[in-house]
Design a protein around this motif. Sequence first.
Motif: not given
Length: 175
Positions: A1-8, A10-13, A29-40, A89-92
């Motif tokens: 079973v292949v799981s598709e990553r989903r974006s909700v 506000g969950i992952v900025p 290509l440079l970027w700043d991390p999102p404002g919230v920390r959620k582990g790795n 399993d989530e993405h922004s």
Amino acid sequence: VVSERRSVSGIVPKPRNARISSVNFRSVLLWDPPGVRKGNLSYTVQAKSIFPKQNFNNVTTNLNVTECDVSSLSVYGAYVLRVRTEWEDEHSDWAVVRFKPMADTVIGPPSVNVKSESGTLHVDFTGPAADREHDKWSLKQYYGSWIYRILYWKKGSNKKILSRSSILLALSGTK
């Protein structure tokens, strides 16, 4: 079973302040991390050519730093780059940047060697050169020639001197 990553929402900025830093075709290509920390958190970077139009392809996945070298893209192309944050399993949503290496790279300074002999000023220029993984070509190969302007002044004087003969002499030493 292949799981598709989903974006909700506000969950992952998404990454903030995505931008390109490009000097002599060394492009990152440079970027700043999102404002919230959620582990790795990790990041995925994708690119697509605008002309000819292509689909997005992964440049890198599971990246743990907030930069990605994109110097391998052709200097003659026009691209859309995008980066997103991933957590479990989530993405922004994607942070998007447009990039044209020939137009967007900053041309760095040449190496300059100045010598004074018997009252004559000798100025030699080398480079600048493309700073790419396999290319160490002069930027003249990409852009053609350009002119350097030489300003100098005698010690103790505030008056600047611009000498056409010095410019021609300097340009004849351009490599």
